[in-house]
Write a protein that holds these residues in place. Structure first.
Motif, mmCIF file in Angstrom:
data_model
loop_
_atom_site.group_PDB
_atom_site.id
_atom_site.type_symbol
_atom_site.label_atom_id
_atom_site.label_comp_id
_atom_site.label_asym_id
_atom_site.label_seq_id
_atom_site.Cartn_x
_atom_site.Cartn_y
_atom_site.Cartn_z
ATOM 1 N N SER A 147 1.141 0.491 8.945
ATOM 2 C CA SER A 147 0.718 0.518 7.701
ATOM 3 C C SER A 147 -0.976 0.606 7.771
ATOM 4 C CB SER A 147 1.185 -0.514 6.867
ATOM 5 O OG SER A 147 2.645 -0.354 6.452
ATOM 6 N N ILE A 148 -1.396 -0.307 8.643
ATOM 7 C CA ILE A 148 -2.785 -0.473 8.747
ATOM 8 C C ILE A 148 -3.336 -0.449 10.070
ATOM 9 C CG2 ILE A 148 -4.862 -1.914 8.252
ATOM 10 C CD1 ILE A 148 -3.421 -3.422 5.835
ATOM 11 N N LEU A 154 -8.631 -0.728 0.280
ATOM 12 C CA LEU A 154 -7.662 0.328 0.480
ATOM 13 C C LEU A 154 -6.725 0.677 -0.659
ATOM 14 C CD1 LEU A 154 -6.303 -0.951 4.006
ATOM 15 C CD2 LEU A 154 -7.921 0.817 3.546
ATOM 16 N N LEU A 202 0.805 -1.257 -0.023
ATOM 17 C CA LEU A 202 -0.093 -0.022 -0.060
ATOM 18 C C LEU A 202 0.904 1.308 0.115
ATOM 19 C CD1 LEU A 202 -2.610 -1.085 2.665
ATOM 20 C CD2 LEU A 202 -2.890 -0.898 0.005
ATOM 21 N N ASP A 220 -10.431 5.016 6.116
ATOM 22 C CA ASP A 220 -10.456 4.864 4.677
ATOM 23 C C ASP A 220 -11.246 3.857 3.989
ATOM 24 O OD1 ASP A 220 -7.772 6.543 4.010
ATOM 25 O OD2 ASP A 220 -7.142 5.208 5.818
ATOM 26 N N THR A 221 -11.560 2.835 4.993
ATOM 27 C CA THR A 221 -12.662 1.876 4.371
ATOM 28 C C THR A 221 -13.232 1.359 5.673
ATOM 29 O OG1 THR A 221 -13.090 0.116 2.743
ATOM 30 C CG2 THR A 221 -11.385 -0.076 4.310
ATOM 31 N N ARG A 241 -3.417 3.373 6.836
ATOM 32 C CA ARG A 241 -4.907 3.507 6.415
ATOM 33 C C ARG A 241 -5.510 2.823 7.744
ATOM 34 N NH1 ARG A 241 -4.533 3.087 0.828
ATOM 35 N NH2 ARG A 241 -2.320 3.950 0.176
#
Length: 339
Positions: A205-206, A332, A85, A228-229, A90
């Motif tokens: 990162s997530i 994402l 990503l 983001d989602t 995210r």
């Protein structure tokens, strides 16, 4: 007799591309591995699959049929989950308007599936204003909570400072527990969550967020703003399904329409036996509103309420969690437009 010298004509010394000098000459970028390497001389990896292994062994490694169907599907799912990503961290909140539908379980399974397949760092934050149980599901609580991270926000100098507060499970999922004292956890606010998110964005990162039950509690504003989602968890009963659908409607009417269209709905079966509702009808309804629907099967190891060990779960449960992880990563990767 004096010799007269005729001046030589001026020559413009300009560089030329190889193609301009001679059309027959090739540049070095045409020397690719696909062109030069003889596939007959390259050792292929040992195949996976019972029949493939048998042929490979009997032929003394001369016949390699490649991986079987299951191995190909597993590797493809690994590839989808582990896709890099670009850009910053995210944020993925996991929502439900009703308790007991498995929101914390789904957060745990999603985080474990992501951390197990990806090389970057994944964290799950328990942002439940009431006492959350996310750390209990991971099973390695160290007694530190979101409150400790908020207090140390301005003193964080590196990942080692963060790692002393979070707990980590066998899949490398980091978990930030909620306050254990309900009287203290009620004070966890939007500003507190933003400070936690600010730290998490530097080192992960997530960032998964296990939200509180409902949609308008004290932390939900910041949670949705940074999202983001979205992952929406629905139970397999009429009232649980309606509440999940009403959650989508609330989000659409409050400025999050694009997030709804890109969301993932998880139909979580938290009870043994066949559900009374028709899952196909539920799935058809939610597919008309969101990007993807994932069915999470009943698993007695989860229903026991103890810590979840990802490798000990039933294969169907791990598969569903991995499919959920792949769906989230794909969401994402795609930019979301304005609502």
């Amino acid at each position: 007799m004096e010799r007269v010298r005729t001046p030589a004509p001026e020559v413009a010394l300009t560089s030329k591309r190889i193609g301009q000098i001679d059309d027959q000459r090739e540049s070095s970028d045409l020397l690719t591995a696909d062109r030069l390497l003889d596939p007959r001389q390259i050792a292929r990896p040992e195949p996976e699959g019972l029949f493939q292994q048998l042929v490979y062994s009997v032929s003394r490694q001369r016949i390699n049929l490649g991986d079987g169907r299951r191995a190909r599907e597993r590797k493809e799912l690994d590839r989808r989950i582990s896709t890099p990503l670009s850009g910053g961290a995210r944020f993925v909140p996991v929502l439900s308007r009703k308790g007991g539908v498995g929101k914390t379980t789904v957060t745990s399974l999603l985080g474990m599936a992501l951390a197990d397949a990806r090389d970057d760092r994944i964290i799950a934050v328990d942002a439940n204003p009431d006492r959350g149980t996310l750390a209990d599901r991971v099973g390695r609580s160290n007694g530190r909570t979101v409150r400790d991270l908020v207090r140390a926000h301005d003193e964080m100098a590196g990942y080692n400072d963060v790692s002393s507060i979070v707990a980590r499970d066998a899949t490398r999922l980091d978990v930030l527990a909620s306050d254990s004292d309900p009287r203290v956890s009620e004070a966890f606010s939007d500003d507190d969550y933003r400070q936690v998110a600010d730290v998490a964005a530097h080192y992960y990162s997530i960032v998964l967020t296990d939200t509180g039950t409902g949609i308008v509690h004290s932390v939900m504003g910041a949670t949705l703003e940074l999202a983001d989602t979205l992952v929406i968890v629905a139970g397999l009963s009429v009232d649980e399904a309606r509440l999940a659908s009403e959650t989508l409607t609330w989000l659409e009417t409050n400025g999050y329409g694009s997030r709804v269209r890109d969301a993932v709905v998880v139909l979580n079966n938290s009870r043994p036996g066949a559900p009374l509702v028709r899952e196909n009808e539920l799935e058809a309804h939610f597919r008309s509103r969101v990007r993807t629907v994932i069915r999470m099967p009943y698993d007695p190891r989860i229903a026991a309420g103890s810590a979840i060990v990802f490798r000990d779960l039933q294969p169907a449960t791990r598969q569903a969690a991995r499919e959920l992880a792949a769906a989230v990563v794909e969401g994402l990767r795609a930019p979301v437009g304005a609502a």
